[in-house]
Design a protein around this motif. Structure first.
Motif, PDB file in Angstrom:
ATOM      1  N   PRO A 297     -28.535  46.806   4.952  1.00 34.54           N
ATOM      2  CA  PRO A 297     -28.663  45.677   4.022  1.00 34.54           C
ATOM      3  C   PRO A 297     -29.649  45.932   2.886  1.00 34.54           C
ATOM      4  O   PRO A 297     -29.615  45.229   1.873  1.00 34.54           O
ATOM      5  CB  PRO A 297     -29.149  44.534   4.921  1.00 34.54           C
ATOM      6  CG  PRO A 297     -29.831  45.222   6.065  1.00 34.54           C
ATOM      7  CD  PRO A 297     -29.060  46.485   6.284  1.00 34.54           C
ATOM      8  N   ILE A 298     -30.512  46.918   3.036  1.00 32.75           N
ATOM      9  CA  ILE A 298     -31.520  47.212   2.009  1.00 32.75           C
ATOM     10  C   ILE A 298     -31.022  48.263   1.022  1.00 32.75           C
ATOM     11  O   ILE A 298     -31.057  48.063  -0.198  1.00 32.75           O
ATOM     12  CB  ILE A 298     -32.839  47.673   2.663  1.00 32.75           C
ATOM     13  CG1 ILE A 298     -33.390  46.557   3.556  1.00 32.75           C
ATOM     14  CG2 ILE A 298     -33.865  48.067   1.595  1.00 32.75           C
ATOM     15  CD1 ILE A 298     -34.603  46.960   4.363  1.00 32.75           C
ATOM     16  N   THR A 299     -30.530  49.386   1.537  1.00 30.71           N
ATOM     17  CA  THR A 299     -30.111  50.490   0.667  1.00 30.71           C
ATOM     18  C   THR A 299     -28.632  50.444   0.309  1.00 30.71           C
ATOM     19  O   THR A 299     -28.210  51.064  -0.669  1.00 30.71           O
ATOM     20  CB  THR A 299     -30.404  51.837   1.336  1.00 30.71           C
ATOM     21  OG1 THR A 299     -29.579  51.971   2.509  1.00 30.71           O
ATOM     22  CG2 THR A 299     -31.870  51.936   1.738  1.00 30.71           C
ATOM     23  N   GLY A 300     -27.824  49.739   1.118  1.00 29.92           N
ATOM     24  CA  GLY A 300     -26.382  49.719   0.898  1.00 29.92           C
ATOM     25  C   GLY A 300     -25.659  50.934   1.446  1.00 29.92           C
ATOM     26  O   GLY A 300     -24.442  51.067   1.273  1.00 29.92           O
ATOM     27  N   SER A 301     -26.381  51.835   2.111  1.00 32.56           N
ATOM     28  CA  SER A 301     -25.755  53.031   2.683  1.00 32.56           C
ATOM     29  C   SER A 301     -24.826  52.658   3.834  1.00 32.56           C
ATOM     30  O   SER A 301     -25.094  51.716   4.583  1.00 32.56           O
ATOM     31  CB  SER A 301     -26.823  54.003   3.191  1.00 32.56           C
ATOM     32  OG  SER A 301     -27.661  54.430   2.135  1.00 32.56           O
ATOM     33  N   ILE A 302     -23.739  53.422   3.968  1.00 31.28           N
ATOM     34  CA  ILE A 302     -22.785  53.212   5.054  1.00 31.28           C
ATOM     35  C   ILE A 302     -23.108  54.194   6.178  1.00 31.28           C
ATOM     36  O   ILE A 302     -23.173  55.409   5.953  1.00 31.28           O
ATOM     37  CB  ILE A 302     -21.339  53.436   4.584  1.00 31.28           C
ATOM     38  CG1 ILE A 302     -21.029  52.586   3.347  1.00 31.28           C
ATOM     39  CG2 ILE A 302     -20.357  53.115   5.704  1.00 31.28           C
ATOM     40  CD1 ILE A 302     -19.686  52.917   2.708  1.00 31.28           C
ATOM     41  N   TRP A 303     -23.326  53.677   7.374  1.00 34.01           N
ATOM     42  CA  TRP A 303     -23.555  54.509   8.553  1.00 34.01           C
ATOM     43  C   TRP A 303     -22.274  54.519   9.375  1.00 34.01           C
ATOM     44  O   TRP A 303     -21.711  53.462   9.683  1.00 34.01           O
ATOM     45  CB  TRP A 303     -24.725  53.977   9.376  1.00 34.01           C
ATOM     46  CG  TRP A 303     -26.046  54.210   8.695  1.00 34.01           C
ATOM     47  CD1 TRP A 303     -26.531  53.543   7.603  1.00 34.01           C
ATOM     48  CD2 TRP A 303     -27.025  55.190   9.038  1.00 34.01           C
ATOM     49  NE1 TRP A 303     -27.758  54.047   7.242  1.00 34.01           N
ATOM     50  CE2 TRP A 303     -28.092  55.057   8.110  1.00 34.01           C
ATOM     51  CE3 TRP A 303     -27.115  56.157  10.035  1.00 34.01           C
ATOM     52  CZ2 TRP A 303     -29.227  55.863   8.154  1.00 34.01           C
ATOM     53  CZ3 TRP A 303     -28.251  56.961  10.090  1.00 34.01           C
ATOM     54  CH2 TRP A 303     -29.279  56.813   9.154  1.00 34.01           C
ATOM     55  N   ILE A 304     -21.822  55.715   9.724  1.00 33.03           N
ATOM     56  CA  ILE A 304     -20.508  55.880  10.342  1.00 33.03           C
ATOM     57  C   ILE A 304     -20.625  56.606  11.676  1.00 33.03           C
ATOM     58  O   ILE A 304     -21.194  57.701  11.747  1.00 33.03           O
ATOM     59  CB  ILE A 304     -19.563  56.690   9.422  1.00 33.03           C
ATOM     60  CG1 ILE A 304     -19.535  56.086   8.015  1.00 33.03           C
ATOM     61  CG2 ILE A 304     -18.163  56.761  10.016  1.00 33.03           C
ATOM     62  CD1 ILE A 304     -18.828  56.966   7.001  1.00 33.03           C
ATOM     63  N   GLY A 305     -20.094  56.006  12.730  1.00 30.40           N
ATOM     64  CA  GLY A 305     -19.881  56.729  13.980  1.00 30.40           C
ATOM     65  C   GLY A 305     -18.517  57.385  13.886  1.00 30.40           C
ATOM     66  O   GLY A 305     -17.531  56.728  13.540  1.00 30.40           O
ATOM     67  N   ALA A 306     -18.437  58.691  14.170  1.00 31.98           N
ATOM     68  CA  ALA A 306     -17.196  59.415  13.892  1.00 31.98           C
ATOM     69  C   ALA A 306     -16.805  60.339  15.040  1.00 31.98           C
ATOM     70  O   ALA A 306     -17.612  60.687  15.905  1.00 31.98           O
ATOM     71  CB  ALA A 306     -17.340  60.218  12.599  1.00 31.98           C
ATOM     72  N   HIS A 307     -15.520  60.744  14.994  1.00 39.10           N
ATOM     73  CA  HIS A 307     -14.937  61.648  15.988  1.00 39.10           C
ATOM     74  C   HIS A 307     -14.472  62.921  15.271  1.00 39.10           C
ATOM     75  O   HIS A 307     -13.373  62.953  14.703  1.00 39.10           O
ATOM     76  CB  HIS A 307     -13.757  60.979  16.691  1.00 39.10           C
ATOM     77  CG  HIS A 307     -14.058  59.608  17.217  1.00 39.10           C
ATOM     78  ND1 HIS A 307     -14.928  59.390  18.262  1.00 39.10           N
ATOM     79  CD2 HIS A 307     -13.622  58.378  16.829  1.00 39.10           C
ATOM     80  CE1 HIS A 307     -15.001  58.084  18.506  1.00 39.10           C
ATOM     81  NE2 HIS A 307     -14.220  57.457  17.648  1.00 39.10           N
ATOM     82  N   PRO A 308     -15.270  63.982  15.285  1.00 43.67           N
ATOM     83  CA  PRO A 308     -14.913  65.193  14.532  1.00 43.67           C
ATOM     84  C   PRO A 308     -13.798  66.024  15.157  1.00 43.67           C
ATOM     85  O   PRO A 308     -13.213  66.867  14.481  1.00 43.67           O
ATOM     86  CB  PRO A 308     -16.228  65.979  14.496  1.00 43.67           C
ATOM     87  CG  PRO A 308     -16.974  65.520  15.706  1.00 43.67           C
ATOM     88  CD  PRO A 308     -16.610  64.076  15.882  1.00 43.67           C
ATOM     89  N   LYS A 309     -13.505  65.803  16.450  1.00 45.37           N
ATOM     90  CA  LYS A 309     -12.461  66.579  17.133  1.00 45.37           C
ATOM     91  C   LYS A 309     -11.394  65.612  17.647  1.00 45.37           C
ATOM     92  O   LYS A 309     -11.578  64.949  18.678  1.00 45.37           O
ATOM     93  CB  LYS A 309     -13.063  67.378  18.284  1.00 45.37           C
ATOM     94  CG  LYS A 309     -14.175  68.337  17.874  1.00 45.37           C
ATOM     95  CD  LYS A 309     -13.642  69.651  17.353  1.00 45.37           C
ATOM     96  CE  LYS A 309     -13.129  70.519  18.459  1.00 45.37           C
ATOM     97  NZ  LYS A 309     -12.702  71.856  17.969  1.00 45.37           N
TER      98      LYS A 309
END
Length: 381
Positions: A297-309
Motif C-alpha cells: 500500500p505504500i510503494t505500490g509494488s506487486i508481490w507475487i507467489g509463483a510456481h517456476p516449474k
C-alpha cells in the motif's frame, strides 16, 4: 481407375496426418515455455527464513491490514474433493508486529530445557457458516473502521461462493454477513481469487470453466478463463478469453487492476473505468506462473507467489504429501500502471518450502504461503 482412387485417398490421409502433426507440434511449441522443463531453481532468501509452526495444510492466500495483522486461508481442497486425506478449511491471523518466538525456561531434575513458544498464528472462530473450503481472500475497511474479510469458498455441493465476514478482534472471530453464489448469480465458473473495491463490490477471477475438463484447459491452452465483477447487486464479465487467470489485486490509488495471467506467464494491467468495466493498459512478462498477487500500500509494488516449474506444481497438486514443487517470490515495482523493474526476492527448489502461492511484505518482513502445505516467515534485509 481403382489404383488412381486409392492413390488420391492416400494423399488425402497423408495430408490430414501431416496437418494433425503440425497442429500438435505447434501446440507443443506453445506450451514448452510454460512447462519450464529445463529450468533450474537455485535457493536464495532475503534474510533468515523459518517455517511457521502449526500450519500443515497451506496458506493459499494472504492479505494484510495496514497495522500488520495478516489473514490467511488454510485447508484448501481444490478442485473440491481431490485430496487423498481429510482437511478442514480455516482462516488464521498472523501479527507481523509480534512474529518472533518467546523463550520459556523449564527446570527439570536433569537439565534446563528451553522451549520456544510462538503466539502466531491464531485460528479465527467462524460464526454463521458450518464449513469452509477457502481459496483467495481480500480485506476491506469501511469509513467506520470496521474490517471485513471476503473469501472465495468452494462448498461440497459444487457451488462457487464469495462469503463476506465481519472481523471481531475482541472475540477473535469472523461473523458471516453475506454470500454471493453461483446458484443465484451467473458468470461464476471456477473462482480462484478476488479483490474488494467497495462495501459490497469486488472483482474475481474464473480460473477455469466448468464446461471443459481441467486437463484440456491447462494443456490444450483453451482460454476460457475470465474476470468477473460484482457491483453489489449482480455479476458480469469484464474480461474474457483468458488462459488460467489466477490472482487479482488493485493499485493503491484503485485506478489499475492487476491480474496474474498464469497461462501466459504475465501480469495484466487493466484500467478500471467508472462503471466497473476494465480495459487492457499493458501486460508484464514475468517468465513464471504467477499465483496470488499482493500490492504494497505504500510503494505500490506487486508481490507475487509463483510456481517456476509447471510440471512440479501439477504433481504437487495431485499429492502434496508426496511431491515437492519449486517456490518463488517476485517483487514487481510499478509507477502509474507501468512496469519499472522486477526482482526475484526468494527461490527454493521445493526442499524447504513447496508450492508457493502467495507473498506479502510488511516492514522488512515477509510471509510466504503455499497451496496445500506450510507457511514461511522471512526477514527481508
Amino acid at each position: 481407375m481403382q489404383r488412381s482412387l486409392l492413390f488420391r485417398m492416400g494423399i488425402v490421409v497423408k495430408s490430414v496426418l501431416f496437418g494433425m502433426f503440425v497442429i500438435v507440434a505447434f501446440r507443443l511449441w506453445q506450451i514448452a515455455p510454460m512447462l519450464a522443463i529445463g529450468r533450474t531453481v537455485y535457493h536464495h532468501s532475503p534474510g533468515h527464513c523459518r517455517l511457521v509452526e502449526g500450519i500443515e495444510n497451506g496458506a493459499e492466500d494472504i492479505a494484510t491490514l495496514p497495522n500488520g495483522l495478516a489473514f490467511f486461508s488454510s485447508g484448501l481442497d481444490f478442485p473440491a474433493g481431490h485430496l487423498k486425506y481429510p482437511v478442514t478449511g480455516k482462516i488464521y491471523t498472523f501479527d507481523f508486529n509480534h512474529p518472533g518466538s518467546s523463550f520459556v525456561i523449564v527446570y527439570t531434575n536433569i537439565a534446563i530445557i528451553i522451549k520456544i513458544l510462538d503466539e502466531n498464528p491464531k485460528e479465527l472462530t467462524i460464526e454463521g457458516l458450518s464449513s469452509m473450503n477457502p481459496h483467495g481472500l481480500s480485506l476491506w475497511q469501511n469509513d467506520k473502521g470496521d474490517t471485513y474479510l471476503f473469501v472465495v469458498n468452494h462448498p461440497p455441493n459444487g457451488e462457487e461462493c464469495v462469503d463476506k465476514f465481519l472481523f471481531d478482534a475482541k472475540t477473535n472471530s469472523l461473523v458471516h454477513k453475506m454470500r454471493v453464489s453461483s446458484t443465484e448469480h451467473g458468470f461464476m465458473e471456477v473462482v480462484n481469487d478476488l479483490v474488494v473495491v467497495g462495501d459490497n463490490q469486488f472483482y474475481y477471477t474464473n480460473f477455469l470453466h466448468k464446461q471443459l475438463p481441467v486437463a484440456v484447459q491447462k494443456f490444450g491452452m483453451i482460454a476460457w478463463g475470465s474476470v468477473g465483477y460484482f457491483d453489489g447487486q449482480k455479476t458480469s464479465l469484464v474480461q474474457k478469453g483468458l488462459l488460467l487467470p489466477n490472482g487479482i489485486n488493485i493499485s493503491p490509488d484503485m485506478k489499475y487492476v492487476y491480474v496474474s495471467h498464469s497461462g501466459h506467464a504475465e501480469i495484466l494491467v487493466l484500467n478500471r473505468l467508472s462503471d466497473g468495466s476494465l480495459s487492457l493498459k499493458n501486460s508484464i512478462q514475468i517468465g513464471t506462473r504467477g499465483d496470488n498477487l499482493d500490492v504494497d500500500p505504500i510503494t505500490g509494488s506487486i508481490w507475487i507467489g509463483a510456481h517456476p516449474k509447471f510440471m512440479q506444481i501439477v504433481r504437487y497438486a495431485s499429492d502434496p504429501n508426496t511431491y515437492k514443487s519449486a517456490s518463488q517470490v517476485l517483487r514487481v515495482n510499478m509507477k502509474d500502471g507501468h512496469f519499472v523493474n522486477m526482482t526475484e526476492v526468494f527461490a527454493d527448489d521445493g526442499s524447504f518450502i513447496s508450492g508457493s502461492s502467495s507473498a506479502v511484505y510488511y516492514k522488512h518482513a515477509m510471509l510466504v504461503g503455499t497451496v496445500f502445505t506450510n507457511l514461511m516467515y522471512c526477514e527481508v534485509k
